[in-house]
Scaffold this motif. Sequence first.
Motif, PDB file in Angstrom:
ATOM      1  N   LEU A  76      -9.436   4.182  -1.398  1.00  0.00           N
ATOM      2  CA  LEU A  76      -8.190   4.541  -0.740  1.00  0.00           C
ATOM      3  C   LEU A  76      -7.050   4.567  -1.757  1.00  0.00           C
ATOM      4  N   ALA A  92     -16.420   7.333  10.068  1.00  0.00           N
ATOM      5  CA  ALA A  92     -15.485   7.912  11.041  1.00  0.00           C
ATOM      6  C   ALA A  92     -14.541   6.871  11.654  1.00  0.00           C
ATOM      7  N   GLU A  93     -14.435   5.715  11.034  1.00  0.00           N
ATOM      8  CA  GLU A  93     -13.472   4.713  11.503  1.00  0.00           C
ATOM      9  C   GLU A  93     -12.589   4.299  10.344  1.00  0.00           C
ATOM     10  N   GLY A  94     -11.410   3.728  10.673  1.00  0.00           N
ATOM     11  CA  GLY A  94     -10.568   3.179   9.620  1.00  0.00           C
ATOM     12  C   GLY A  94     -11.130   1.859   9.134  1.00  0.00           C
ATOM     13  N   PRO A  95     -10.735   1.419   7.941  1.00  0.00           N
ATOM     14  CA  PRO A  95     -11.170   0.118   7.433  1.00  0.00           C
ATOM     15  C   PRO A  95     -10.694  -1.009   8.344  1.00  0.00           C
ATOM     16  N   GLU A 153      -2.394  -9.103   6.401  1.00  0.00           N
ATOM     17  CA  GLU A 153      -3.395  -8.047   6.326  1.00  0.00           C
ATOM     18  C   GLU A 153      -2.890  -6.799   7.029  1.00  0.00           C
ATOM     19  N   GLN A 154      -3.304  -5.656   6.521  1.00  0.00           N
ATOM     20  CA  GLN A 154      -2.931  -4.376   7.085  1.00  0.00           C
ATOM     21  C   GLN A 154      -4.014  -3.926   8.054  1.00  0.00           C
ATOM     22  N   TYR A 155      -3.579  -3.359   9.161  1.00  0.00           N
ATOM     23  CA  TYR A 155      -4.495  -2.858  10.178  1.00  0.00           C
ATOM     24  C   TYR A 155      -4.462  -1.334  10.129  1.00  0.00           C
ATOM     25  N   PHE A 156      -5.637  -0.748  10.013  1.00  0.00           N
ATOM     26  CA  PHE A 156      -5.744   0.691   9.805  1.00  0.00           C
ATOM     27  C   PHE A 156      -6.057   1.452  11.091  1.00  0.00           C
ATOM     28  N   GLY A 157      -5.556   2.660  11.139  1.00  0.00           N
ATOM     29  CA  GLY A 157      -5.952   3.597  12.177  1.00  0.00           C
ATOM     30  C   GLY A 157      -7.256   4.274  11.794  1.00  0.00           C
ATOM     31  N   PRO A 158      -7.783   5.143  12.675  1.00  0.00           N
ATOM     32  CA  PRO A 158      -9.066   5.807  12.410  1.00  0.00           C
ATOM     33  C   PRO A 158      -8.974   6.931  11.384  1.00  0.00           C
ATOM     34  N   LEU A 160      -8.033  -8.881  -0.706  1.00  0.00           N
ATOM     35  CA  LEU A 160      -8.577  -8.689   0.627  1.00  0.00           C
ATOM     36  C   LEU A 160      -9.890  -7.924   0.529  1.00  0.00           C
ATOM     37  N   PHE A 176     -10.045  -5.198   8.529  1.00  0.00           N
ATOM     38  CA  PHE A 176      -9.850  -6.384   7.695  1.00  0.00           C
ATOM     39  C   PHE A 176     -10.976  -7.384   7.924  1.00  0.00           C
ATOM     40  N   PHE A 183      -2.979   4.741  -2.304  1.00  0.00           N
ATOM     41  CA  PHE A 183      -1.690   4.502  -1.670  1.00  0.00           C
ATOM     42  C   PHE A 183      -0.788   5.726  -1.797  1.00  0.00           C
ATOM     43  N   TYR A 213     -12.169  -5.336   3.005  1.00  0.00           N
ATOM     44  CA  TYR A 213     -12.193  -4.524   4.208  1.00  0.00           C
ATOM     45  C   TYR A 213     -13.594  -3.956   4.361  1.00  0.00           C
ATOM     46  N   TYR A 242       2.202   1.968   6.319  1.00  0.00           N
ATOM     47  CA  TYR A 242       1.670   2.487   5.058  1.00  0.00           C
ATOM     48  C   TYR A 242       0.852   3.753   5.328  1.00  0.00           C
ATOM     49  N   LEU A 254      -5.107   8.004   6.056  1.00  0.00           N
ATOM     50  CA  LEU A 254      -5.141   6.773   6.839  1.00  0.00           C
ATOM     51  C   LEU A 254      -3.768   6.138   6.899  1.00  0.00           C
ATOM     52  N   TYR A 302      -2.832 -11.466  -4.254  1.00  0.00           N
ATOM     53  CA  TYR A 302      -3.442 -11.535  -2.919  1.00  0.00           C
ATOM     54  C   TYR A 302      -4.559 -10.515  -2.889  1.00  0.00           C
ATOM     55  N   TYR A 305      -2.174   5.997   3.335  1.00  0.00           N
ATOM     56  CA  TYR A 305      -3.143   6.083   2.250  1.00  0.00           C
ATOM     57  C   TYR A 305      -3.958   7.351   2.463  1.00  0.00           C
ATOM     58  N   PHE A 310      -6.938  -0.302  -3.899  1.00  0.00           N
ATOM     59  CA  PHE A 310      -8.315  -0.425  -3.446  1.00  0.00           C
ATOM     60  C   PHE A 310      -9.306  -0.072  -4.551  1.00  0.00           C
ATOM     61  N   GLN A 327      -8.032   8.973   1.445  1.00  0.00           N
ATOM     62  CA  GLN A 327      -9.324   8.750   0.824  1.00  0.00           C
ATOM     63  C   GLN A 327      -9.989  10.095   0.606  1.00  0.00           C
ATOM     64  N   LEU A 330      -1.464  -1.797  -1.095  1.00  0.00           N
ATOM     65  CA  LEU A 330      -2.747  -2.316  -1.541  1.00  0.00           C
ATOM     66  C   LEU A 330      -3.354  -1.344  -2.542  1.00  0.00           C
TER      67      LEU A 330
END
Lengths: 118, 112
Positions: A43, B41-44, A106-111, B34, B46, A45, B36, A33, A91, B32, A35, B102, A37, B100
């Motif tokens: 965020l 300076a970091e991604g979200p 759940e989705q795992y995000f990069g920095p 969630l 979970f 999509f 976060y 995905y 993101l 569903y 996104y 947000f 911000q 998602l």
Amino acid sequence: GAGVSQSPSNKVTEKGKDVELRCDPISGHTALYWYRQSLGQGLEFLIYFQGNSAPDKSGLPSDRFSAERTGGSVSTLTIQRTQQEDSAVYLCASSLEPNLWTVAYEQYFGPGTRLTVT
Amino acid sequence: DQQVKQNSPSLSVQEGRISILNCDYTNSMFDYFLWYKKYPAEGPTFLISISSIKDKNEDGRFTVFLNKSAKHLSLHIVPSQPGDSAVYFCAASGAGGNKLVFGAGTILRVKS
């Protein structure tokens, strides 16, 4: 194991230039995905890749935005003729693919990549 | 039109007390939800999730409550710790768990 990685971490570009942002998802995650911000916003999509299916591009704000995912892994988001309103943190996230038995993963995000268009 | 709303931009709580973060949604197709957490300076990252077939899910100090009739969910953190200070995003997805949606986020500050 390694998480989602994105490059570059920061990008400053002049209005009108093209930019490419890269995302390396978590190994084994079939869903990817994008996104973004914007300042003070949640965020938003942009696009979603699911295995070999056609991507869900419903969130792309204009035809200047495109994305591809090669070999089911790495993805690049391209913004052509950048505008100042494109400035945001972009993101990338990855996840396992929901199936009949699981509502969602759940989705795992990069920095993120912070894009600044001057 | 915002489908997921976090009406409190910020919340300040004393260490050891309970933090309650709220979220409202308008789309009845969401199934569903969630939460976060995001540091600068970091991604979200979970935190916790809940399916629409449940009304509560607990994980350590974090509990999420879902009230489907009111289209409202909340995140409770107890006891709150200074390291919990971050931006908290509520997110929702429809059947299939694809994209998602947000909320705008709530800044939580836990004072020691």
